[in-house]
Design an enzyme around this catalytic site. Structure first.
Site, PDB file in Angstrom:
ATOM      1  N   ARG A 170      25.665  13.338 -20.310  1.00  0.00           N
ATOM      2  CA  ARG A 170      26.322  12.849 -21.525  1.00  0.00           C
ATOM      3  C   ARG A 170      26.984  13.936 -22.369  1.00  0.00           C
ATOM      4  NH1 ARG A 170      22.395   8.503 -23.718  1.00  0.00           N
ATOM      5  NH2 ARG A 170      21.236  10.391 -24.008  1.00  0.00           N
ATOM      6  N   LYS A 226      11.355   9.327  -7.863  1.00  0.00           N
ATOM      7  CA  LYS A 226      10.286   8.607  -8.499  1.00  0.00           C
ATOM      8  C   LYS A 226      10.329   8.828 -10.003  1.00  0.00           C
ATOM      9  CE  LYS A 226       6.072  10.433  -8.754  1.00  0.00           C
ATOM     10  NZ  LYS A 226       5.752  11.546  -9.645  1.00  0.00           N
ATOM     11  N   HIS A 266       9.036  14.164  -2.770  1.00  0.00           N
ATOM     12  CA  HIS A 266       9.209  15.571  -2.367  1.00  0.00           C
ATOM     13  C   HIS A 266       8.061  16.053  -1.481  1.00  0.00           C
ATOM     14  CE1 HIS A 266       6.628  16.573  -5.815  1.00  0.00           C
ATOM     15  NE2 HIS A 266       6.460  17.760  -5.271  1.00  0.00           N
ATOM     16  N   LYS A 300       7.738  18.939   2.313  1.00  0.00           N
ATOM     17  CA  LYS A 300       6.921  20.148   2.459  1.00  0.00           C
ATOM     18  C   LYS A 300       6.738  20.469   3.938  1.00  0.00           C
ATOM     19  CE  LYS A 300       4.462  19.457  -1.892  1.00  0.00           C
ATOM     20  NZ  LYS A 300       4.519  20.615  -2.785  1.00  0.00           N
ATOM     21  N   GLU A 347      -4.566  20.035  -8.918  1.00  0.00           N
ATOM     22  CA  GLU A 347      -3.629  20.859  -9.684  1.00  0.00           C
ATOM     23  C   GLU A 347      -4.358  21.517 -10.846  1.00  0.00           C
ATOM     24  OE1 GLU A 347       0.574  19.106  -9.983  1.00  0.00           O
ATOM     25  OE2 GLU A 347      -0.743  17.389 -10.232  1.00  0.00           O
ATOM     26  N   ASP A 361       1.384   8.179 -10.653  1.00  0.00           N
ATOM     27  CA  ASP A 361       2.115   9.446 -10.573  1.00  0.00           C
ATOM     28  C   ASP A 361       1.964  10.118  -9.200  1.00  0.00           C
ATOM     29  OD1 ASP A 361       3.623  11.634 -11.822  1.00  0.00           O
ATOM     30  OD2 ASP A 361       1.753  12.776 -11.687  1.00  0.00           O
ATOM     31  N   HIS A 414       2.856  10.224  -3.317  1.00  0.00           N
ATOM     32  CA  HIS A 414       2.591  11.425  -2.502  1.00  0.00           C
ATOM     33  C   HIS A 414       1.371  11.269  -1.584  1.00  0.00           C
ATOM     34  CE1 HIS A 414       5.586  12.997  -5.095  1.00  0.00           C
ATOM     35  NE2 HIS A 414       4.805  13.423  -6.075  1.00  0.00           N
ATOM     36  N   LYS A 424      -5.455  16.602 -12.452  1.00  0.00           N
ATOM     37  CA  LYS A 424      -4.863  17.692 -13.229  1.00  0.00           C
ATOM     38  C   LYS A 424      -5.987  18.554 -13.791  1.00  0.00           C
ATOM     39  CE  LYS A 424      -0.650  15.814 -13.364  1.00  0.00           C
ATOM     40  NZ  LYS A 424       0.333  16.333 -12.406  1.00  0.00           N
TER      41      LYS A 424
HETATM   42  C1  BG6 Z   1       5.155  15.125  -9.244  1.00  0.00           C
HETATM   43  C2  BG6 Z   1       4.233  14.568 -10.292  1.00  0.00           C
HETATM   44  O1  BG6 Z   1       5.724  14.075  -8.502  1.00  0.00           O
HETATM   45  O2  BG6 Z   1       4.423  15.968  -8.379  1.00  0.00           O
HETATM   46  C3  BG6 Z   1       3.567  15.686 -11.057  1.00  0.00           C
HETATM   47  O3  BG6 Z   1       4.959  13.751 -11.188  1.00  0.00           O
HETATM   48  C4  BG6 Z   1       2.900  16.659 -10.117  1.00  0.00           C
HETATM   49  O4  BG6 Z   1       2.622  15.167 -11.977  1.00  0.00           O
HETATM   50  C5  BG6 Z   1       3.857  17.094  -9.012  1.00  0.00           C
HETATM   51  O5  BG6 Z   1       2.481  17.783 -10.876  1.00  0.00           O
HETATM   52  C6  BG6 Z   1       3.126  17.907  -7.970  1.00  0.00           C
HETATM   53  O6  BG6 Z   1       4.046  18.490  -7.077  1.00  0.00           O
HETATM   54  P1  BG6 Z   1       3.706  19.820  -6.304  1.00  0.00           P
HETATM   55  O7  BG6 Z   1       4.834  19.984  -5.332  1.00  0.00           O
HETATM   56  O8  BG6 Z   1       3.652  20.894  -7.322  1.00  0.00           O
HETATM   57  O9  BG6 Z   1       2.387  19.597  -5.658  1.00  0.00           O
END
Ligand code: BG6
Length: 481
Positions: free
Chosen positions: A50, A147, A177, A181, A215, A234, A239, A330
């Site tokens: 924008r 996502k 994503h 990997k 994480e 999430d 994933h 987390k």
């Molecule tokens: C994202 C989530 O899709 O993946 C995040 O929204 C998460 O909350 C992240 O931290 C983790 O990705 P990676 O590649 O760092 O494991």
């Protein structure tokens, strides 16, 4: 020796081109592909958002983003100038007319056209419509979406329907994503490229499977998104589900997008409903190192889970009675992601006095280092007699690849797949819907019960109840390290 094969020339439009994902991942990733020689010198990247800005302003913004979020690239000023010349910017109004003609004039004929929708899903419909109205997208164009792809089955279906009004499924690339990997792809190579594993890959030989994505980060800074999602939406629905599919699927007859995705879909559809006692939700508490989840999320009454552990079953012949334990959280002890395939105990030991429980464990590490190891039992070296020890057969990829062969980051790899037109590592619409169909009742269950997540201390492996989930079955989680 470089084994990089350049992709075809492309025009890639990034809607949300000034956003966080574009600056953190997409553009630094494209720069790495440019430097590696995979992105052709004639390719064009068009940021669209924008704010009013010209090409020079956008190039400066991306130069700074690469300096901040790229890795060693910053030293290579020469390379970066050549890359930045490939960038353009159009100020665009998704809901109105502004910028669309300018965008059309920038697009070239005879090259791959891709549109990355790095914007809120509520804009997908408007963007898709404008792209067609202004004849910028056609039957060959590709779109990339991110996502969150919906927040339940109904919203995912609505999103799929919106996209389907303008694009065929073969043009839609839904990014997860995790599928980009290195180790995740290696999972398929390991299973289907070796004679060793597949005969044992079933309930006769496998005791259980564990998937952990731990994480250390919290949710500070993105609480407004996260608090409405939680770990299930999430991480698990996407994933972890994808990892589970690749571990559990039947061998596809060919490595081709729809054949692979058909097999993954069958796994999701065979997942049994999860009972409340098979799920543990957690939320991190304040510690010396940081605030609580509720402070980070700026919601003092939040019941959102920042940790989730669950046990599930796949109802088919291969996996009958084999539990899959998955957990993610987390602010945990370490950043560590691992899939562990734990084989059964030996039925009988010929070694007198050896009471230890020797097991073969195939451990596939996604993070922090990508690699695999296979725990095997051998004789303890030396003169001590017939004593057994468990040792890992280490297959760390970095060693095998050598320092010059840096594996591309997940985003870079996936964007190159979009340009190549390879959908294998992208989620198909029906997969996403099936995954929501499985998670919806679990989420609805705890919403109906007003389930309160268990507090856990930051820097640990999650709440005590998660340990119990396995202890009850006489099993243990692998250590997070
Ligand atoms: C994202 C989530 O899709 O993946 C995040 O929204 C998460 O909350 C992240 O931290 C983790 O990705 P990676 O590649 O760092 O494991």
């Amino acid at each position: 020796v470089s084994r990089v094969i350049p992709v075809d020339t492309f025009d890639l439009v990034i809607f949300g081109g000034t956003g966080d994902l574009a600056r953190r991942k997409i553009l630094p990733g494209l720069f790495r592909r440019f430097r590696s020689g995979q992105m052709p010198a004639e390719a064009r990247i068009i940021g669209a958002a924008r704010s009013e800005m010209d090409d020079a302003g956008y190039r400066q913004m991306i130069r700074e983003a690469i300096a901040e979020f790229g890795s060693e690239e910053k030293e290579d000023a020469g390379g970066i100038d050549a890359f930045l010349e490939r960038l353009h910017y159009v100020a665009i109004d998704a809901m109105g007319e502004g910028g669309w003609k300018q965008l059309r004039d920038l697009m070239r004929d005879g090259v791959v056209r891709a549109f990355y929708f790095s914007v809120a899903p509520s804009l997908f419909g408007a963007l898709a419509e404008r792209l067609h109205e202004h004849r910028i997208a056609d039957g060959e164009s590709r779109i990339v979406v991110e996502k969150p792809f919906g927040r339940d089955l109904a919203s995912a279906k609505a999103l799929n329907a919106t996209l389907a009004e303008h694009f065929d499924e073969s043009q839609i690339y839904r990014i997860d994503h995790y599928l980009g990997k290195e180790t995740v792809q290696n999972l398929m190579a390991t299973r289907f490229g070796n004679v060793l594993f597949e005969p044992l890959w079933n309930s006769h030989y496998i005791d259980h499977i564990q998937i952990t994505v731990a994480e250390t980060v919290g949710v500070a800074g993105r609480g407004s998104y996260y608090d409405k999602s939680g770990a299930m939406r999430d991480m698990v629905q996407n994933h972890l589900m994808q990892l589970l599919c690749l571990i559990a699927m039947e061998p596809p007859s060919t490595y081709d997008a729809d054949t692979v995705r058909d097999e993954k879909l069958k796994v999701i559809r065979a997942l049994q409903p999860v009972e409340p006692h098979q799920v543990v939700r957690g939320q991190y508490d304040a510690s010396q190192d940081g605030p609580s989840y509720r402070e980070d999320a700026e919601n003092p009454r939040s019941f959102t889970e920042s940790f989730l552990a669950l046990k599930c079953h796949i109802a088919n012949w291969r996996w009958a009675k084999v539990p899959f334990y998955i957990r993610t959280g987390k602010r945990m002890k370490a950043r560590s992601s691992e899939i562990a395939v734990v084989f059964k105990d030996l039925g009988h030991s010929i070694f007198e006095g050896d009471t230890a429980r020797h097991r073969n464990i195939l451990s596939i590490q996604l993070q922090p280092n990508e690699g695999m190891d296979l725990q095997v039992t051998i004789k303890e070296p030396g003169p001590g007699g017939m004593r057994l020890v468990d040792v890992p057969l280490d297959m760390t990829f970095a060693d095998a690849l050598g320092p010059d062969q840096e594996a591309p980051d997940a985003y870079e790899r996936l964007i190159m797949d979009v340009i190549r037109g390879d959908q294998t590592l992208f989620m198909r619409g029906d997969e996403v819907e099936a995954a929501w169909a499985w998670t919806d009742p679990i989420i609805e269950g705890w919403e109906a019960r007003n389930d309160v997540p268990k507090l856990y201390e930051a820097g640990t492996a999650g709440p005590e109840d998660a340990m119990m989930l396995m202890h009850r079955d006489g099993r243990r989680w692998r250590e997070i390290k």
